[in-house]
Design a protein around this motif. Sequence first.
Motif, PDB file in Angstrom:
ATOM      1  N   LYS A 209     -15.739  23.382 -30.274  1.00  0.00           N
ATOM      2  CA  LYS A 209     -17.015  22.705 -30.020  1.00  0.00           C
ATOM      3  C   LYS A 209     -16.772  21.248 -29.642  1.00  0.00           C
ATOM      4  N   ALA A 210     -17.664  20.721 -28.805  1.00  0.00           N
ATOM      5  CA  ALA A 210     -17.558  19.330 -28.381  1.00  0.00           C
ATOM      6  C   ALA A 210     -17.949  18.408 -29.526  1.00  0.00           C
ATOM      7  N   SER A 211     -17.462  17.183 -29.465  1.00  0.00           N
ATOM      8  CA  SER A 211     -17.796  16.208 -30.497  1.00  0.00           C
ATOM      9  C   SER A 211     -17.872  14.824 -29.871  1.00  0.00           C
ATOM     10  N   ASP A 212     -18.156  13.846 -30.712  1.00  0.00           N
ATOM     11  CA  ASP A 212     -18.364  12.472 -30.271  1.00  0.00           C
ATOM     12  C   ASP A 212     -17.047  11.706 -30.387  1.00  0.00           C
ATOM     13  N   ALA A 213     -16.637  11.027 -29.314  1.00  0.00           N
ATOM     14  CA  ALA A 213     -15.391  10.262 -29.328  1.00  0.00           C
ATOM     15  C   ALA A 213     -15.428   9.161 -30.378  1.00  0.00           C
ATOM     16  N   LYS A 214     -16.583   8.547 -30.578  1.00  0.00           N
ATOM     17  CA  LYS A 214     -16.700   7.492 -31.587  1.00  0.00           C
ATOM     18  C   LYS A 214     -16.412   8.033 -32.980  1.00  0.00           C
ATOM     19  N   GLU A 215     -16.971   9.205 -33.294  1.00  0.00           N
ATOM     20  CA  GLU A 215     -16.747   9.799 -34.609  1.00  0.00           C
ATOM     21  C   GLU A 215     -15.273  10.159 -34.799  1.00  0.00           C
ATOM     22  N   LEU A 216     -14.630  10.611 -33.735  1.00  0.00           N
ATOM     23  CA  LEU A 216     -13.212  10.950 -33.821  1.00  0.00           C
ATOM     24  C   LEU A 216     -12.366   9.710 -34.085  1.00  0.00           C
ATOM     25  N   ILE A 217     -12.588   8.652 -33.321  1.00  0.00           N
ATOM     26  CA  ILE A 217     -11.821   7.416 -33.507  1.00  0.00           C
ATOM     27  C   ILE A 217     -12.070   6.846 -34.899  1.00  0.00           C
ATOM     28  N   ASN A 218     -13.316   6.909 -35.326  1.00  0.00           N
ATOM     29  CA  ASN A 218     -13.689   6.485 -36.671  1.00  0.00           C
ATOM     30  C   ASN A 218     -12.844   7.208 -37.716  1.00  0.00           C
ATOM     31  N   PHE A 219     -12.757   8.523 -37.590  1.00  0.00           N
ATOM     32  CA  PHE A 219     -12.011   9.314 -38.560  1.00  0.00           C
ATOM     33  C   PHE A 219     -10.514   9.043 -38.474  1.00  0.00           C
ATOM     34  N   ILE A 220      -9.968   8.971 -37.250  1.00  0.00           N
ATOM     35  CA  ILE A 220      -8.531   8.742 -37.086  1.00  0.00           C
ATOM     36  C   ILE A 220      -8.121   7.419 -37.733  1.00  0.00           C
ATOM     37  N   ILE A 221      -8.870   6.350 -37.465  1.00  0.00           N
ATOM     38  CA  ILE A 221      -8.516   5.040 -38.013  1.00  0.00           C
ATOM     39  C   ILE A 221      -8.563   5.055 -39.535  1.00  0.00           C
ATOM     40  N   GLN A 222      -9.647   5.600 -40.094  1.00  0.00           N
ATOM     41  CA  GLN A 222      -9.764   5.618 -41.550  1.00  0.00           C
ATOM     42  C   GLN A 222      -8.696   6.491 -42.197  1.00  0.00           C
ATOM     43  N   ARG A 223      -8.432   7.648 -41.598  1.00  0.00           N
ATOM     44  CA  ARG A 223      -7.460   8.566 -42.187  1.00  0.00           C
ATOM     45  C   ARG A 223      -6.037   8.009 -42.088  1.00  0.00           C
ATOM     46  N   LEU A 224      -5.667   7.464 -40.935  1.00  0.00           N
ATOM     47  CA  LEU A 224      -4.340   6.872 -40.798  1.00  0.00           C
ATOM     48  C   LEU A 224      -4.158   5.731 -41.801  1.00  0.00           C
ATOM     49  N   HIS A 225      -5.202   4.935 -41.958  1.00  0.00           N
ATOM     50  CA  HIS A 225      -5.138   3.832 -42.916  1.00  0.00           C
ATOM     51  C   HIS A 225      -4.917   4.348 -44.332  1.00  0.00           C
ATOM     52  N   GLN A 226      -5.659   5.379 -44.721  1.00  0.00           N
ATOM     53  CA  GLN A 226      -5.519   5.931 -46.064  1.00  0.00           C
ATOM     54  C   GLN A 226      -4.124   6.520 -46.283  1.00  0.00           C
ATOM     55  N   GLU A 227      -3.567   7.128 -45.248  1.00  0.00           N
ATOM     56  CA  GLU A 227      -2.245   7.739 -45.383  1.00  0.00           C
ATOM     57  C   GLU A 227      -1.118   6.706 -45.409  1.00  0.00           C
TER      58      GLU A 227
END
Length: 374
Positions: free
Chosen positions: A106-124
Amino acid sequence: KKSFNDEMNNINNINEKKLSISSIVGLENLGHSSYLNASLQCLFNIKSLSKILLNKFLTLNLNTQPLTCAYTSLYFEKINTTLKYIFPSMFKKIIGELNPLFKGNKASDAKELINFIIQRLHQELKPQINQLNSKIDFYQQELISRDDKLSLQSFINDLKLNQSCIFNTFYGITKIERKCKQCCVTKYSYQTFYMINFALKKVKDDKITSIGSEYYNGINLFDAFEERRKLNNLDGKNMLYCNMCKCFTNGSSQKRIFSLPPVLIIVLNRGENDQDFNEEFNFPEVLNFIGTNYILSEQSYKKYFLCGLISHIGECSTNGHYISFCRNSFNDKFVMYNDTIVSGNIETEEAMKCIISNNNNEKVTPYILFYHYF
């Protein structure tokens, strides 16, 4: 043929020419995944961050840092492949397992993806950072002279616990002032941010329909920053609770940028469909805050150049098609990424206007801007 370890040991010797050659590599669309491809190309184009992650690659733990491993592996493949495009299958699989929003086709929003990538990489990555850098030291010296030292100290302590290469690349600081109109006491608080959102709307009957706190109609990015820092009245249902008065009172609130990060991400939210987007909105190639009072800290980054942008074709951000334009630092031209189709040597003006050949006259709108300090 060099082994994997030999390649990894030579990461520090990667030069701009090799990175520029890797920039012509596209990403296969795995089914409505243009939002993912466009986002990754812009993030990969932040070379300073990519080099740091490559240097950490051999020490990463797949169990505790799955997204960082997948992200870095994909970038490593991109800079070493001889193919015209590669498949981000493993990255897509892992990010889908971590967040159902990106699972399947399914398609998604690029903003939501970047949001998640930045937060997740930071947490890891943040547990691996034990040393405070000078960036935090100057924040402490500068902020400690402000009022409300208890909330300030709490904020500083939070910063100390949140160090990572992601934090040091994307996170800025906002200062918020809230004033009670009854006792005239002003309270100060500080928050981190990693994206600045401007929701730009067309004027309808000289009014702007607002369903968020930062909806704005204007013609350029500096106007949007000016609008963002305006004083807001807190009354009616939005009254301020004053600890001095021990009750809800009328008040005011002002949000100002204290400092900006090395990489500034600006999101131009378009509303429910393209018809709501202000087509006349302009953004500069060079974003220069020097000599302005938009940024409170004298030691903040203040001059930026456009290093990437994500554009969208379609009715809304959760469907349609995404493409990205990234600046090639080797020749200062832009590269257009449309999944597996990659076009280089694009002039800055063309990229900023999101010009695409053979796009059947479909409407292309800028959505996410990436600025890098210089």
